[in-house]
Scaffold this motif. Structure first.
Motif, PDB file in Angstrom:
ATOM      1  N   GLY A  56       0.800  -1.226   0.000  1.00 44.64           N
ATOM      2  CA  GLY A  56       0.000   0.000   0.000  1.00 44.64           C
ATOM      3  C   GLY A  56       0.825   1.264   0.000  1.00 44.64           C
ATOM      4  N   THR A  57       1.986   1.186   0.590  1.00 37.53           N
ATOM      5  CA  THR A  57       2.843   2.372   0.682  1.00 37.53           C
ATOM      6  C   THR A  57       3.177   2.943  -0.695  1.00 37.53           C
ATOM      7  OG1 THR A  57       3.789   1.489   2.691  1.00 37.53           O
ATOM      8  CG2 THR A  57       5.005   3.252   1.617  1.00 37.53           C
ATOM      9  N   ILE A  58       3.335   2.052  -1.615  1.00 38.03           N
ATOM     10  CA  ILE A  58       3.656   2.478  -2.975  1.00 38.03           C
ATOM     11  C   ILE A  58       2.610   3.456  -3.486  1.00 38.03           C
ATOM     12  CG2 ILE A  58       3.721   1.659  -5.361  1.00 38.03           C
ATOM     13  CD1 ILE A  58       5.352  -0.676  -4.454  1.00 38.03           C
ATOM     14  N   TYR A  59       1.366   3.198  -3.115  1.00 36.74           N
ATOM     15  CA  TYR A  59       0.277   4.032  -3.617  1.00 36.74           C
ATOM     16  C   TYR A  59       0.151   5.347  -2.861  1.00 36.74           C
ATOM     17  CZ  TYR A  59      -0.772   0.206  -6.647  1.00 36.74           C
ATOM     18  OH  TYR A  59      -0.667  -0.755  -7.622  1.00 36.74           O
ATOM     19  N   LEU A  60       0.981   5.534  -1.867  1.00 36.68           N
ATOM     20  CA  LEU A  60       1.053   6.855  -1.228  1.00 36.68           C
ATOM     21  C   LEU A  60       1.928   7.774  -2.074  1.00 36.68           C
ATOM     22  CD1 LEU A  60       1.548   5.899   2.519  1.00 36.68           C
ATOM     23  CD2 LEU A  60      -0.536   6.655   1.387  1.00 36.68           C
ATOM     24  N   TYR A  61       2.774   7.186  -2.885  1.00 39.29           N
ATOM     25  CA  TYR A  61       3.724   7.977  -3.661  1.00 39.29           C
ATOM     26  C   TYR A  61       3.434   7.959  -5.162  1.00 39.29           C
ATOM     27  CZ  TYR A  61       6.289   8.095   0.694  1.00 39.29           C
ATOM     28  OH  TYR A  61       6.638   8.307   1.990  1.00 39.29           O
ATOM     29  N   PHE A  62       2.739   6.922  -5.592  1.00 39.53           N
ATOM     30  CA  PHE A  62       2.439   6.805  -7.018  1.00 39.53           C
ATOM     31  C   PHE A  62       1.001   6.362  -7.206  1.00 39.53           C
ATOM     32  CE2 PHE A  62       6.859   5.865  -6.145  1.00 39.53           C
ATOM     33  CZ  PHE A  62       7.503   6.789  -6.958  1.00 39.53           C
ATOM     34  N   LYS A  63       0.382   6.909  -8.229  1.00 44.32           N
ATOM     35  CA  LYS A  63      -1.022   6.594  -8.440  1.00 44.32           C
ATOM     36  C   LYS A  63      -1.221   5.178  -8.980  1.00 44.32           C
ATOM     37  CE  LYS A  63      -2.378  10.827  -9.814  1.00 44.32           C
ATOM     38  NZ  LYS A  63      -2.644  11.833 -10.729  1.00 44.32           N
ATOM     39  N   SER A  64      -0.266   4.695  -9.720  1.00 43.98           N
ATOM     40  CA  SER A  64      -0.420   3.369 -10.323  1.00 43.98           C
ATOM     41  C   SER A  64       0.945   2.811 -10.694  1.00 43.98           C
ATOM     42  CB  SER A  64      -1.281   3.469 -11.576  1.00 43.98           C
ATOM     43  OG  SER A  64      -0.602   4.233 -12.549  1.00 43.98           O
ATOM     44  N   LYS A  65       0.925   1.586 -11.097  1.00 44.82           N
ATOM     45  CA  LYS A  65       2.148   0.929 -11.532  1.00 44.82           C
ATOM     46  C   LYS A  65       2.713   1.674 -12.745  1.00 44.82           C
ATOM     47  CE  LYS A  65       3.555  -3.615 -13.242  1.00 44.82           C
ATOM     48  NZ  LYS A  65       3.007  -4.858 -13.842  1.00 44.82           N
ATOM     49  N   ASP A  66       1.849   2.046 -13.647  1.00 41.64           N
ATOM     50  CA  ASP A  66       2.271   2.842 -14.798  1.00 41.64           C
ATOM     51  C   ASP A  66       3.044   4.082 -14.353  1.00 41.64           C
ATOM     52  OD1 ASP A  66       1.450   2.151 -17.619  1.00 41.64           O
ATOM     53  OD2 ASP A  66      -0.409   1.710 -16.577  1.00 41.64           O
ATOM     54  N   GLU A  67       2.496   4.726 -13.328  1.00 46.69           N
ATOM     55  CA  GLU A  67       3.102   5.990 -12.922  1.00 46.69           C
ATOM     56  C   GLU A  67       4.502   5.817 -12.368  1.00 46.69           C
ATOM     57  OE1 GLU A  67       0.549   9.592 -11.092  1.00 46.69           O
ATOM     58  OE2 GLU A  67       2.273   8.858  -9.945  1.00 46.69           O
ATOM     59  N   ILE A  68       4.782   4.672 -11.796  1.00 44.42           N
ATOM     60  CA  ILE A  68       6.138   4.429 -11.299  1.00 44.42           C
ATOM     61  C   ILE A  68       7.103   4.504 -12.480  1.00 44.42           C
ATOM     62  CG2 ILE A  68       7.674   2.798 -10.157  1.00 44.42           C
ATOM     63  CD1 ILE A  68       5.261   1.531  -8.856  1.00 44.42           C
ATOM     64  N   LEU A  69       6.716   3.812 -13.526  1.00 43.64           N
ATOM     65  CA  LEU A  69       7.570   3.755 -14.709  1.00 43.64           C
ATOM     66  C   LEU A  69       7.767   5.152 -15.304  1.00 43.64           C
ATOM     67  CD1 LEU A  69       9.011   1.779 -16.507  1.00 43.64           C
ATOM     68  CD2 LEU A  69       6.916   1.444 -17.784  1.00 43.64           C
ATOM     69  N   ILE A  70       6.683   5.849 -15.450  1.00 46.45           N
ATOM     70  CA  ILE A  70       6.759   7.208 -16.000  1.00 46.45           C
ATOM     71  C   ILE A  70       7.639   8.090 -15.124  1.00 46.45           C
ATOM     72  CG2 ILE A  70       5.417   9.200 -16.732  1.00 46.45           C
ATOM     73  CD1 ILE A  70       4.136   7.145 -18.181  1.00 46.45           C
ATOM     74  N   SER A  71       7.487   7.933 -13.825  1.00 42.76           N
ATOM     75  CA  SER A  71       8.274   8.772 -12.915  1.00 42.76           C
ATOM     76  C   SER A  71       9.756   8.499 -13.066  1.00 42.76           C
ATOM     77  CB  SER A  71       7.852   8.523 -11.464  1.00 42.76           C
ATOM     78  OG  SER A  71       6.521   8.942 -11.278  1.00 42.76           O
ATOM     79  N   ILE A  72      10.107   7.226 -13.168  1.00 42.17           N
ATOM     80  CA  ILE A  72      11.512   6.875 -13.377  1.00 42.17           C
ATOM     81  C   ILE A  72      12.025   7.605 -14.609  1.00 42.17           C
ATOM     82  CG2 ILE A  72      13.084   5.020 -14.059  1.00 42.17           C
ATOM     83  CD1 ILE A  72      11.306   3.100 -12.458  1.00 42.17           C
ATOM     84  N   PHE A  73      11.277   7.487 -15.670  1.00 45.00           N
ATOM     85  CA  PHE A  73      11.712   8.104 -16.917  1.00 45.00           C
ATOM     86  C   PHE A  73      11.845   9.621 -16.775  1.00 45.00           C
ATOM     87  CE2 PHE A  73      10.798  10.011 -21.069  1.00 45.00           C
ATOM     88  CZ  PHE A  73      11.812   9.432 -21.815  1.00 45.00           C
ATOM     89  N   ASP A  74      10.777  10.241 -16.303  1.00 46.96           N
ATOM     90  CA  ASP A  74      10.773  11.703 -16.226  1.00 46.96           C
ATOM     91  C   ASP A  74      11.886  12.238 -15.340  1.00 46.96           C
ATOM     92  OD1 ASP A  74       8.762  12.066 -17.983  1.00 46.96           O
ATOM     93  OD2 ASP A  74       7.202  12.461 -16.511  1.00 46.96           O
TER      94      ASP A  74
END
Lengths: 197, 197, 197, 197
Positions: A41-59
DNA sequence: CATGAATGAGCCTTCATTCAT
DNA sequence: GATGAATGAAGGCTCATTCAT
């Protein structure tokens, strides 16, 4: 308190590791969480979705890298030199961050969201950099002006991207990326040079 | 030839349509079956998996295309001309088959299986073609011999691929792909030409 | 082939059982599937969602019940008798189908979808029946015409519903529902009778 | 009284607002906390669970309301008048507190805990009030003694409850609840009156 | 060969509750 | 008492694949 945003950073680092190992679709959120040492659940405190993790890494990595490139070309005298610096930096980054590069080159393209937002992102900004250097070269009379910079930037980026992907998938090492960089720069710059006769 | 393997062909054609419209992951096997006018299960009489449909599309179209290219370069006098013909044909194919091109350029990369078998496929054969033309050019003393043909083929293919992807994603039309082909060929060939002075 | 729509029926029957035992929110789809002897996914071949199972139970049983009531009141001479028949049938149904009644009385109200579609459903049709009998009684001069049938139907339905809920939750048996039916009919009919003196 | 238990009250008021707007299951604890201006965790200093917030709302408002009813019937001469006062007060409360009423009529029934403790609560006490008035009427010889007061109280409560729910869900206003109150009281009292002649 | 109903493993995300500060 | 970041169990639903007919 070691670092600010400790958890967020840990999650991103863990995600790079897991994405590179398993691929985006095979990577389970639970696995990322475990690798980061946090609850799912902690992951979803920082990212809206699994997709967003990937996008965030890239950006975020792109952001850093764009800054680095900008600094590096600052000392270059003209557009041609800047293009060469760009080529060197691009492949140098790939060589030094193979895991991250794999995520960029391969996994990223598996995210629907990413593909949809293909334009309008850091990638566009990144490509804009090269286009700028090329245009500068055209204005300086060193790059043929009859080919649109928008095409040239894709030609160069595509070449680099393909070479990088191959190198990454070959589990790096087979050949010297830095040497390739020089050759690619040579070819491109000579190819686009104003014809002298 | 009274439609041998009628069903198989219908499935492949339907799959191209559905993949292009929905994307690989959003495309449901049921939807392909419906579009092909067959039952879901029938698809598995012809293909082992959803991945394999995609791969088959690629391989079979590539097969045809490789044959076509071979025929076209047959009349070319030297490696340089063959490379130019290759560039023209590649982008011409994209322009004439945008839906198929989108599958090649975008959806294909979402298949795990495809990515894993990146090498060892028709793609390798296709890339081998260019490498051959380049090597011929090197032997003919028209292309600089100090750069490995393996690198050059990736540089050229990457450039074409990137330009094609952009054109396809932009919903084609914005610019003239055939003109781009000439320019890309110019740039590449001049870039790799043996320095004369 | 024993019955038509065998699976669908089994799922509905299993759902009634599970909903009655666990309550709607505690009832897991997996549990219903197991009770019905089908795979989890099979349920979604027949129902769009867990909510829809509940709604279907209600609608289909209501449909049957509405038909039954209509048949029963067919022999009644006037509105008053029809109202009495309605009261008897309503509580008789509850007595004979306690598990189904519990789903109607209690679990159904836990479904968001049901509550939202509270009107516009079989319930409305059911209430319409009583309203019709009451209006007939009014036209026959036997029920006071100054109170709107729409209010009267709610008064009667509410009374029946509450008595039924209590009886169901008390795990039935404490008192004789059929006797209660007669008394409720007496009270209501006398209460709404045209004052004679 | 300088706002003792200020926070607790704020939480309850916020919860009524949020439950009425979103429904019990859609209402998130976080949202209640925000509306109350407290931290999520603070809620658990005052209530054991989300269910308990709902129950507390019910119990405390019921407590007040029961007191109010008791005061109002104090001046009534007999059971019949008390029953009428009860009916008036019940619907008057609904009319004046539609949001609270909605929580009572609709959301409350979505709480498992509430349903399980259906008896053994303020509701039982509330129903006990009516039962008492009815029994008084029976002892005074004005209400037929052959029907159990326990049944009568449910008949009356059910009627009121159904009418109230409908009024609340119809977003109140369509008809005059106070007039309905008189009519319901008329019908019920005439219906349960001792037959004369 | 063809069908399509049935399968069931698999997973992202939510959210009531906790507890270190 | 108050906070709110962190937890992690839990479950409805999807969909590629199978197989009895």
């Amino acid at each position: 308190m070691p670092v600010k945003n400790d958890k967020r950073t840990r999650i991103l680092k863990a995600a790079v590791k897991v994405f590179a190992k398993r691929g985006f679709y095979q990577a389970k959120v639970t696995e990322i969480a475990k690798a980061a040492g946090v609850a799912d659940g902690t992951i979803y405190l920082y990212f809206k979705s699994k997709d967003e993790i990937l996008i965030s890494i890239f950006d975020e990595e792109m952001e850093k890298f764009i800054g680095k490139i900008k600094a590096e070309v600052a000392g270059d005298a003209n557009g041609l030199e800047k293009v060469r610096t760009f080529v060197r930096s691009h492949l140098s980054f790939v060589r030094q961050n193979p895991r991250l590069a794999q995520v960029f080159q391969v996994e990223l393209r598996q995210s629907n969201k990413f593909i949809k937002e293909y334009s309008g992102s850091k990638l566009k900004e990144y490509l804009g950099l090269v286009a700028g250097y090329i245009e500068q070269g055209q204005q300086e009379g060193m790059i043929r002006p009859d080919v649109h910079a928008g095409l040239l930037k894709r030609v160069l980026f595509g070449a680099l991207d393909e070479v990088a992907t191959h190198w990454v998938l070959m589990k790096n090492g087979k050949y010297d990326l830095d040497e390739s960089a020089e050759q690619i720069a040579d070819i491109f710059l000579r190819g686009v040079a104003v014809a002298r006769n």
